[in-house]
Design a protein around this motif. Structure first.
Motif, PDB file in Angstrom:
ATOM      1  N   ALA A 360      68.061  61.748  44.881  1.00 21.36           N
ATOM      2  CA  ALA A 360      67.536  60.588  44.131  1.00 21.36           C
ATOM      3  C   ALA A 360      66.106  60.283  44.582  1.00 21.36           C
ATOM      4  CB  ALA A 360      68.435  59.370  44.343  1.00 21.36           C
ATOM      5  N   VAL A 361      65.860  60.377  45.888  1.00 17.81           N
ATOM      6  CA  VAL A 361      64.518  60.082  46.404  1.00 17.81           C
ATOM      7  C   VAL A 361      63.549  61.199  46.012  1.00 17.81           C
ATOM      8  CG1 VAL A 361      63.153  59.607  48.476  1.00 17.81           C
ATOM      9  CG2 VAL A 361      65.467  58.686  48.273  1.00 17.81           C
ATOM     10  N   PHE A 362      64.049  62.427  46.026  1.00 18.75           N
ATOM     11  CA  PHE A 362      63.245  63.575  45.579  1.00 18.75           C
ATOM     12  C   PHE A 362      62.826  63.377  44.121  1.00 18.75           C
ATOM     13  CE2 PHE A 362      64.105  67.273  42.849  1.00 18.75           C
ATOM     14  CZ  PHE A 362      63.040  68.107  43.159  1.00 18.75           C
ATOM     15  N   SER A 363      63.767  62.961  43.270  1.00 16.81           N
ATOM     16  CA  SER A 363      63.451  62.744  41.853  1.00 16.81           C
ATOM     17  C   SER A 363      62.413  61.632  41.713  1.00 16.81           C
ATOM     18  CB  SER A 363      64.698  62.354  41.060  1.00 16.81           C
ATOM     19  OG  SER A 363      65.705  63.302  41.281  1.00 16.81           O
ATOM     20  N   ALA A 364      62.550  60.600  42.541  1.00 18.48           N
ATOM     21  CA  ALA A 364      61.585  59.494  42.503  1.00 18.48           C
ATOM     22  C   ALA A 364      60.192  59.996  42.862  1.00 18.48           C
ATOM     23  CB  ALA A 364      62.018  58.400  43.469  1.00 18.48           C
ATOM     24  N   ALA A 365      60.124  60.827  43.918  1.00 16.86           N
ATOM     25  CA  ALA A 365      58.825  61.350  44.362  1.00 16.86           C
ATOM     26  C   ALA A 365      58.212  62.205  43.262  1.00 16.86           C
ATOM     27  CB  ALA A 365      59.006  62.158  45.648  1.00 16.86           C
ATOM     28  N   ALA A 366      59.038  63.073  42.659  1.00 17.05           N
ATOM     29  CA  ALA A 366      58.553  63.967  41.608  1.00 17.05           C
ATOM     30  C   ALA A 366      58.014  63.163  40.424  1.00 17.05           C
ATOM     31  CB  ALA A 366      59.674  64.898  41.158  1.00 17.05           C
ATOM     32  N   GLY A 369      54.605  62.103  41.133  1.00 17.44           N
ATOM     33  CA  GLY A 369      53.675  63.220  41.258  1.00 17.44           C
ATOM     34  C   GLY A 369      52.900  63.232  42.573  1.00 17.44           C
ATOM     35  N   ARG A 370      53.268  62.356  43.515  1.00 17.87           N
ATOM     36  CA  ARG A 370      52.496  62.317  44.774  1.00 17.87           C
ATOM     37  C   ARG A 370      53.033  63.341  45.762  1.00 17.87           C
ATOM     38  NH1 ARG A 370      51.031  56.231  46.308  1.00 17.87           N
ATOM     39  NH2 ARG A 370      49.712  57.369  47.780  1.00 17.87           N
ATOM     40  N   ARG A 371      52.179  63.699  46.738  1.00 20.88           N
ATOM     41  CA  ARG A 371      52.609  64.657  47.747  1.00 20.88           C
ATOM     42  C   ARG A 371      53.385  63.877  48.813  1.00 20.88           C
ATOM     43  NH1 ARG A 371      47.788  68.188  49.838  1.00 20.88           N
ATOM     44  NH2 ARG A 371      47.641  68.705  47.631  1.00 20.88           N
ATOM     45  N   VAL A 372      54.639  64.244  49.022  1.00 19.68           N
ATOM     46  CA  VAL A 372      55.515  63.460  49.904  1.00 19.68           C
ATOM     47  C   VAL A 372      56.196  64.379  50.917  1.00 19.68           C
ATOM     48  CG1 VAL A 372      57.600  62.006  49.945  1.00 19.68           C
ATOM     49  CG2 VAL A 372      55.957  61.746  48.077  1.00 19.68           C
ATOM     50  N   ARG A 373      56.189  63.953  52.179  1.00 17.55           N
ATOM     51  CA  ARG A 373      56.867  64.745  53.215  1.00 17.55           C
ATOM     52  C   ARG A 373      57.883  63.891  53.966  1.00 17.55           C
ATOM     53  NH1 ARG A 373      51.519  67.337  55.678  1.00 17.55           N
ATOM     54  NH2 ARG A 373      50.568  66.002  54.108  1.00 17.55           N
ATOM     55  N   ILE A 374      58.964  64.510  54.401  1.00 21.80           N
ATOM     56  CA  ILE A 374      59.986  63.776  55.172  1.00 21.80           C
ATOM     57  C   ILE A 374      59.621  63.837  56.659  1.00 21.80           C
ATOM     58  CG2 ILE A 374      62.428  63.698  55.813  1.00 21.80           C
ATOM     59  CD1 ILE A 374      63.079  64.965  53.095  1.00 21.80           C
ATOM     60  N   GLU A 392      84.225  60.583  56.437  1.00 24.67           N
ATOM     61  CA  GLU A 392      83.958  59.515  55.457  1.00 24.67           C
ATOM     62  C   GLU A 392      83.323  58.291  56.127  1.00 24.67           C
ATOM     63  OE1 GLU A 392      86.828  61.069  56.005  1.00 24.67           O
ATOM     64  OE2 GLU A 392      87.913  61.460  54.155  1.00 24.67           O
ATOM     65  N   GLY A 393      83.382  58.235  57.445  1.00 24.64           N
ATOM     66  CA  GLY A 393      82.832  57.081  58.170  1.00 24.64           C
ATOM     67  C   GLY A 393      81.314  57.045  58.186  1.00 24.64           C
ATOM     68  N   GLU A 394      80.677  58.127  57.738  1.00 25.15           N
ATOM     69  CA  GLU A 394      79.214  58.155  57.712  1.00 25.15           C
ATOM     70  C   GLU A 394      78.765  57.393  56.474  1.00 25.15           C
ATOM     71  OE1 GLU A 394      77.958  62.207  58.284  1.00 25.15           O
ATOM     72  OE2 GLU A 394      75.899  61.664  57.750  1.00 25.15           O
ATOM     73  N   TYR A 395      78.009  56.344  56.612  1.00 24.68           N
ATOM     74  CA  TYR A 395      77.625  55.575  55.414  1.00 24.68           C
ATOM     75  C   TYR A 395      76.140  55.270  55.325  1.00 24.68           C
ATOM     76  CZ  TYR A 395      77.153  51.332  58.176  1.00 24.68           C
ATOM     77  OH  TYR A 395      76.723  50.417  59.090  1.00 24.68           O
ATOM     78  N   LEU A 396      75.489  55.006  56.439  1.00 25.45           N
ATOM     79  CA  LEU A 396      74.070  54.622  56.353  1.00 25.45           C
ATOM     80  C   LEU A 396      73.190  55.862  56.475  1.00 25.45           C
ATOM     81  CD1 LEU A 396      71.960  52.296  56.253  1.00 25.45           C
ATOM     82  CD2 LEU A 396      72.040  52.264  58.746  1.00 25.45           C
ATOM     83  N   LYS A 397      72.295  56.029  55.511  1.00 30.05           N
ATOM     84  CA  LYS A 397      71.346  57.132  55.638  1.00 30.05           C
ATOM     85  C   LYS A 397      69.967  56.641  55.225  1.00 30.05           C
ATOM     86  CE  LYS A 397      73.996  57.503  51.960  1.00 30.05           C
ATOM     87  NZ  LYS A 397      75.119  56.658  52.188  1.00 30.05           N
ATOM     88  N   GLY A 398      68.965  57.238  55.830  1.00 25.10           N
ATOM     89  CA  GLY A 398      67.614  56.807  55.517  1.00 25.10           C
ATOM     90  C   GLY A 398      66.643  57.960  55.627  1.00 25.10           C
ATOM     91  N   LEU A 399      65.525  57.828  54.926  1.00 24.67           N
ATOM     92  CA  LEU A 399      64.462  58.826  55.012  1.00 24.67           C
ATOM     93  C   LEU A 399      63.162  58.087  55.308  1.00 24.67           C
ATOM     94  CD1 LEU A 399      65.332  60.919  51.818  1.00 24.67           C
ATOM     95  CD2 LEU A 399      65.611  61.661  54.202  1.00 24.67           C
ATOM     96  N   VAL A 400      62.364  58.655  56.186  1.00 25.08           N
ATOM     97  CA  VAL A 400      61.019  58.120  56.394  1.00 25.08           C
ATOM     98  C   VAL A 400      60.065  59.129  55.779  1.00 25.08           C
ATOM     99  CG1 VAL A 400      59.332  57.302  58.066  1.00 25.08           C
ATOM    100  CG2 VAL A 400      61.779  57.052  58.541  1.00 25.08           C
ATOM    101  N   LEU A 401      59.291  58.667  54.814  1.00 24.60           N
ATOM    102  CA  LEU A 401      58.433  59.578  54.049  1.00 24.60           C
ATOM    103  C   LEU A 401      56.965  59.294  54.316  1.00 24.60           C
ATOM    104  CD1 LEU A 401      60.211  59.258  50.569  1.00 24.60           C
ATOM    105  CD2 LEU A 401      60.691  60.903  52.398  1.00 24.60           C
ATOM    106  N   TYR A 402      56.192  60.353  54.378  1.00 22.56           N
ATOM    107  CA  TYR A 402      54.735  60.241  54.462  1.00 22.56           C
ATOM    108  C   TYR A 402      54.205  60.510  53.062  1.00 22.56           C
ATOM    109  CZ  TYR A 402      49.956  61.059  56.015  1.00 22.56           C
ATOM    110  OH  TYR A 402      48.595  60.993  56.195  1.00 22.56           O
TER     111      TYR A 402
END
Ligand code: SAH
Length: 404
Positions: A360-366, A369-374, A392-402
């Motif tokens: 979903a975040v990849f689609s947002a970046a695309a 059109g900006r250059r985005v790195r994780i 199933e106990g894994e629930y929180l995920k995050g990405l820090v993007l440049y």
């Protein structure tokens, strides 16, 4: 005790210590003689046997697709010291992890399946523990649990029950779902606790969840590292945790946004308490989507944005919509980042897995059109452990993007 007998081969996941028995895996239910209904009572302790009558475990009966949440394996009874043992083990782990310090007295003591206590959450705020039962079984044990917490956690003197929003709403529940289980020696209307040296007001009575989102502690500390000299936008700020760390990290300016005016009042109280002379913080009560659209329209940009929305998908059927929501909001945020800036973006929906969120975040970046790195891939902290047998106990995920 009621006995649950599984269909052939349905014992395999239980033998691998997975704590859930699904209703479809059950062949027969042999009720205890004193049952009037044709089903076990919600919350009662039941024993689970394989098709060849091997004892697999004991757990709480539930109405729904997860029929039993197992508390112990390879036995059909809970030892008398069960609650004490599990709570003492959880406390010992938090101590070893270095979470109890003069500058930190907020931590999650019990994280459900992650602490082998499915359906139970206990958060500690200094001398008070807040219990949340997610199952009727845990609700029935609430007083024993509270007593075991006070007996095993020397700092805690009082236990509050905050289960009014978490118990299955169709269940017929006897007894209070909220209120003191063990009252404090002195009741106060303002309660402050410490996270990494920052004071935060905890309002378990009317606040969201147990009063505070402990699960972002480590990620807030990472924001502090990146904050110096930046303009920061903290979207979905709730009590303003990320903003407080950003202020300590030396931001130029931080905006905190949440749709709830109550949350905004809490952010302002927290900022005033920790940074009494602060002039570089603004808190705004607004809908996130409207706020981002308005700011975009005026050409506003930020060096660092935090997006920590509530769970967009609370269950599997709405995952597609949730993913569209994540894409939409991330695209707006990426557009608003000043070149060379950073986006912290999160999802706490358990039904949206890491790969789906990243897509979903990849689609947002695309879309931008900006250059985005994780730069970083983030997750829930060490006091919200994932039981290795229960992914199933894994629930929180995050990405820090440049964002260039
Ligand atoms: N980042 C916070 C936790 C966020 S919880 C922390 O570190 O503590 C999600 C928050 O989103 C809640 O406070 C809720 O009030 C807010 N929220 C929900 N829907 C919203 C919307 N449409 N716009 C803005 N805020 C919203």
């Amino acid at each position: 005790m009621t006995t649950i007998i599984l269909k052939p081969r349905k014992e395999e996941s239980v033998l691998r210590f997975h704590p859930w028995v699904f209703s479809g895996a059950i062949a027969r239910i042999i009720l205890d003689a004193d049952h009037r209904a044709s089903e076990p009572d919600e919350g009662e302790l039941v024993r689970v046997l394989s098709a060849d009558r091997q004892v697999l475990g004991v757990g709480h009966w539930q109405v729904g697709s997860i029929a039993v949440r197992l508390l112990a394996f390879k036995t059909d009874e809970l030892p008398a010291t069960f609650w004490h043992d599990r709570i003492a083990a959880a406390y010992a782990m938090r101590q070893r992890l270095g979470l109890l310090r003069p500058d930190n007295n907020i931590y999650r003591l019990i994280h459900g399946e992650g602490d082998m206590l499915p359906g139970l959450v206990v958060d500690v705020y200094g001398t008070t523990a807040v219990v949340q039962a997610h199952s009727v079984g845990m609700h029935l044990h609430r007083q024993e649990i509270a007593e075991a917490v006070v007996a095993n956690v020397p700092e805690v003197e009082a236990v509050y029950n905050k289960s009014d929003d978490t118990l299955p709403f169709k269940a017929q529940i006897d007894g209070d779902k909220a209120g003191w289980l063990i009252p404090p020696s002195k009741v106060s209307d303002q309660y402050w606790a410490l996270e990494n040296g920052i004071e935060v007001r905890i309002d378990w009575l009317t606040g969201q969840k147990t009063g505070f989102f402990i699960d972002q502690r480590e990620n807030r500390a990472l924001v502090e590292r990146y904050a110096a000299g930046k303009t920061v936008l903290n979207m979905f700020c709730y009590t303003g945790g990320f903003s407080l760390y950003a202020l300590r990290g030396g931001v130029k300016l931080v905006h905190s946004v949440d749709v709830s005016q109550k949350a905004i009042d809490l952010v302002n109280a927290n900022v005033a308490r920790n940074f009494p002379d602060c002039t570089n913080h603004r808190a705004v009560a607004a809908d996130a989507f409207d706020y981002l659209s308005e700011q975009l329209a005026t050409g506003q940009q930020f060096d660092l944005i935090i997006l920590d929305p509530p769970a967009f998908a609370k269950h599997r059927d709405v995952v597609r919509n949730a993913l569209r929501g994540y894409q939409r909001i991330n695209a707006k945020a990426i557009e608003m980042i000043r070149p060379g800036g950073i986006l912290f973006t999160f999802s706490c929906s358990q039904a949206v897995d890491k790969e789906a969120f990243r897509l979903a975040v990849f689609s947002a970046a695309a879309q931008t059109g900006r250059r985005v790195r994780i730069l970083h891939q983030l997750h829930q902290p060490q006091d919200h452990p994932v039981n290795i047998y229960h992914p199933e106990g894994e629930y929180l995920k995050g990405l820090v993007l440049y964002v260039e």
